[in-house]
Design a protein around this motif. Structure first.
Motif: not given
Length: 313
Positions: A123-141
């Motif tokens: 495959g091509l794409r892996s997904y890395v999750a962290f407890g709490g999530g990446i908390a960058v500023r949302p744009v349009l939700g």
């Protein structure tokens, strides 16, 4: 160095990641920003939404928390606090400070350790999750990176700092994690229209045996194909019209392009048909050279977004 993490009384960042190795293309992704196509804003979000949801589940997050989407060669980050992480999507080696760690399972990463997500072995794409999530500023939700419109955070760079959200529930016990194999052949049901009449009957009949393959020019905007050009019955120009997620547009070279998460919301080339949204995860993991089969079908499909207004979900 970008410092987007939260700061404590002493000025030291906390609840954050430092990017050690960004990888070829690693972006922040969540479930996107549907419902803004009428404003010219693509949906964006994780290309393999099921893998994104699973990574969040393993890390103790809700499905809407932001993860890192890697492309082909992974990424490496140093955590500033103890955190639970999980890697899903394309299978890959996972290491914590050089020691092997589990793929497809929650792992505890101690403060100061480097989580290294290696290159995809399928495959091509892996997904890395962290407890709490990446908390960058949302744009349009949404916190999703949109490569077409430029909304959301830029792709990761070495030395960048990313904030983490507050962890939620502890991750539950996992007996088994589904591991869908990257497609050896990408079979895509195609609901014909609205411009299928722009192509010859022979071209439409021959679609299943046309012999298309995934092009190396594919990206988050669209999966491009290589193969025989589709014969046109009408080459007259079209006015620009709305495009939905999963639309298969055919530019002047005659080679179908499957629109993915960062697709434009309007276009002037004929749309041969639409692939159901629930079949796009496989397209996200199809490596260049993978055979592509378009199977014309009859019925309805949920395009998931559109130019007329907010989606009801």
């Amino acid at each position: 160095m970008s410092t987007t993490g939260r700061r404590g009384p002493a000025g030291a960042a906390s609840g954050a990641l430092d990017v050690v190795r960004p990888g070829t293309l690693t972006t922040v992704q969540d479930l996107g920003r549907p419902g803004y196509a009428h404003l010219g804003v693509p949906r964006s979000g994780a290309l393999d939404a099921d893998a994104h949801r699973l990574a969040n589940l393993l890390a103790g997050n809700g499905p809407d928390r932001a993860t890192l989407e890697t492309t082909l060669d992974g990424t490496a980050v140093r955590v500033r606090t103890d955190v639970t992480a999980a890697v899903t999507g394309a299978p890959c080696p996972v290491r914590i400070d050089g020691r092997p760690a589990a793929w497809g399972a929650p792992v505890r990463v101690p403060a100061g350790a480097v989580l290294d997500v290696g290159g995809a072995v399928g495959g091509l794409r892996s997904y890395v999750a962290f407890g709490g999530g990446i908390a960058v500023r949302p744009v349009l939700g949404s916190r999703a990176t949109d490569l077409l419109s430029g909304l959301g955070p830029a792709p990761l760079e070495a030395g960048q700092q990313l904030p983490l959200g507050v962890p939620g529930r502890p991750p539950g016990a996992v007996d088994a994690v589904p591991l869908p194999a990257p497609p050896a052949e990408l079979v895509l049901p195609l609901l014909l229209g609205p411009r299928a009449d722009r192509f010859t009957d022979a071209a439409l009949r021959g679609l299943p045996e046309a012999g298309y393959r995934v092009s190396a020019a594919s990206n988050r905007i669209g999966l491009r194909t290589e193969g025989p050009p589709l014969g046109r019955a009408d080459s007259a120009e079209l006015p620009s019209e709305g495009m939905v997620l999963g639309a298969v547009q055919v530019p002047p070279d005659g080679l179908p392009v499957l629109f993915l998460a960062d697709h434009p919301v309007t276009g002037g080339y004929p749309v041969l048909g639409v692939v159901p949204v629930d079949r796009l995860g496989a397209a996200a993991q199809a490596v260049p050279g993978t055979p592509v089969v378009f199977l014309p079908v009859h019925g309805r499909t949920d395009p998931a977004d559109g130019p007329a207004g907010p989606h009801p979900r």
